[in-house]
Scaffold this active site. Sequence first.
Site, short mmCIF file in Angstrom:
data_model
loop_
_atom_site.label_atom_id
_atom_site.label_comp_id
_atom_site.label_asym_id
_atom_site.label_seq_id
_atom_site.Cartn_x
_atom_site.Cartn_y
_atom_site.Cartn_z
N GLU A 46 0.94 -1.00 -0.01
CA GLU A 46 0.04 0.03 0.01
C GLU A 46 0.85 1.11 -0.05
O GLU A 46 1.99 1.31 0.42
CB GLU A 46 -0.82 -0.07 1.43
CG GLU A 46 -1.67 1.08 1.64
CD GLU A 46 -2.89 1.37 0.24
OE1 GLU A 46 -2.58 1.57 -0.94
OE2 GLU A 46 -4.00 1.72 0.47
N ASP B 65 -1.44 11.04 -5.20
CA ASP B 65 -1.85 12.13 -5.98
C ASP B 65 -2.96 13.11 -5.18
O ASP B 65 -3.18 12.91 -4.07
CB ASP B 65 -2.92 11.50 -7.12
CG ASP B 65 -4.31 11.07 -6.50
OD1 ASP B 65 -4.15 10.20 -5.65
OD2 ASP B 65 -5.40 11.43 -6.88
N VAL C 17 0.23 14.55 1.39
CA VAL C 17 1.63 14.18 0.65
C VAL C 17 1.15 13.81 -0.88
O VAL C 17 0.42 13.39 -1.10
CB VAL C 17 2.37 13.54 1.34
CG1 VAL C 17 3.17 14.05 2.53
CG2 VAL C 17 1.68 12.02 1.73
N ASP D 177 -3.96 6.03 6.28
CA ASP D 177 -4.35 7.29 6.74
C ASP D 177 -5.49 7.10 7.99
O ASP D 177 -4.90 6.67 8.98
CB ASP D 177 -4.89 8.18 5.58
CG ASP D 177 -5.38 9.74 5.70
OD1 ASP D 177 -4.58 10.18 6.78
OD2 ASP D 177 -6.41 10.02 5.30
P1 IMP Z 1 -7.38 5.41 4.32
O1 IMP Z 1 -8.59 4.61 3.92
O2 IMP Z 1 -7.97 6.70 4.94
O3 IMP Z 1 -6.16 4.86 5.11
O4 IMP Z 1 -6.85 6.04 3.20
C1 IMP Z 1 -5.95 5.33 2.46
C2 IMP Z 1 -5.79 6.11 0.85
O5 IMP Z 1 -6.24 7.40 1.00
C3 IMP Z 1 -4.44 5.77 0.38
O6 IMP Z 1 -4.45 4.78 -0.46
C4 IMP Z 1 -4.38 7.12 -0.42
O7 IMP Z 1 -4.78 6.60 -1.92
C5 IMP Z 1 -5.26 7.94 0.25
N1 IMP Z 1 -4.67 9.09 0.85
C6 IMP Z 1 -4.41 9.32 2.30
N2 IMP Z 1 -3.69 10.28 2.71
C7 IMP Z 1 -3.18 10.72 1.58
C8 IMP Z 1 -2.09 11.70 1.17
O8 IMP Z 1 -1.85 12.26 1.99
N3 IMP Z 1 -2.16 11.91 -0.18
C9 IMP Z 1 -2.66 11.31 -1.04
N4 IMP Z 1 -3.49 10.21 -0.91
C10 IMP Z 1 -3.87 10.08 0.38
MG MG Z 2 -5.40 7.42 -3.68
#
Ligand code: IMP
Ligand code: MG
Length: 185
Positions: free
Chosen positions: A107, A167, A161, A111
């Site tokens: 991955e 992206d 980021v 986040d």
């Molecule tokens: P989560 O489900 O919130 O853990 O998010 C995961 C997905 O959100 C990642 O695989 C990324 O594609 C996107 N994401 C989370 N934080 C960032 C960031 O800072 N920059 C770009 N994409 C992010």
């Molecule tokens: Mg993404």
Amino acid sequence: MDETCTMEEYNRRIKRVVITKEEIDAAIKEAGKKISESYDGRPILLVSILKGAFVFMADLCRAITVPCEIAFMCAKSYYKGTTSSGVVKITMDLDQDISKYHVIIVEDIIDTGRTLNDIVKLLKARNPLSLRVVTLLDKPERRLVEFKADMALFTIPDFFVIGYGLDCGEYFRNLPYIAEYNCNE
Ligand code: IMP
Ligand code: MG
């Protein structure tokens, strides 16, 4: 970002380099070595979560020396600008039966933890021989569901980021480093 984005606007969005290409290369070399040692010749299936992890996958798989297969899943955690909607949707699934594989999910970033929490549950239910998660970046301060990767190459504070696969509005994935995104209008 949209299709009318000027070069000036594009460059203004890249606030500062957070992790250089050299730092990423060194961390991946080390991670590849650790993974190769711990699987000790057993074949593995690397599952990359598109789109964000495609660059990391390309470099990590070449740092691994045990036999490995490559597969992709596409998960969309719907983003509006830099905020997640909380809805995770699998838009492309694996086509192999993973019950014969030691699986490593590759991955880009953890986040809130929602995406991996969902994907891990889904893949565990398919009874792989083993299942681990490797992430390039971890933002532990942002967690909404409890989730810990087996390996995180870099831990970063809470800012958005871009680069190295990540992206904002589909741009910046091709930057060779990780940068902080300038959210100021
Ligand atoms: P989560 O489900 O919130 O853990 O998010 C995961 C997905 O959100 C990642 O695989 C990324 O594609 C996107 N994401 C989370 N934080 C960032 C960031 O800072 N920059 C770009 N994409 C992010
Ligand atoms: Mg993404």
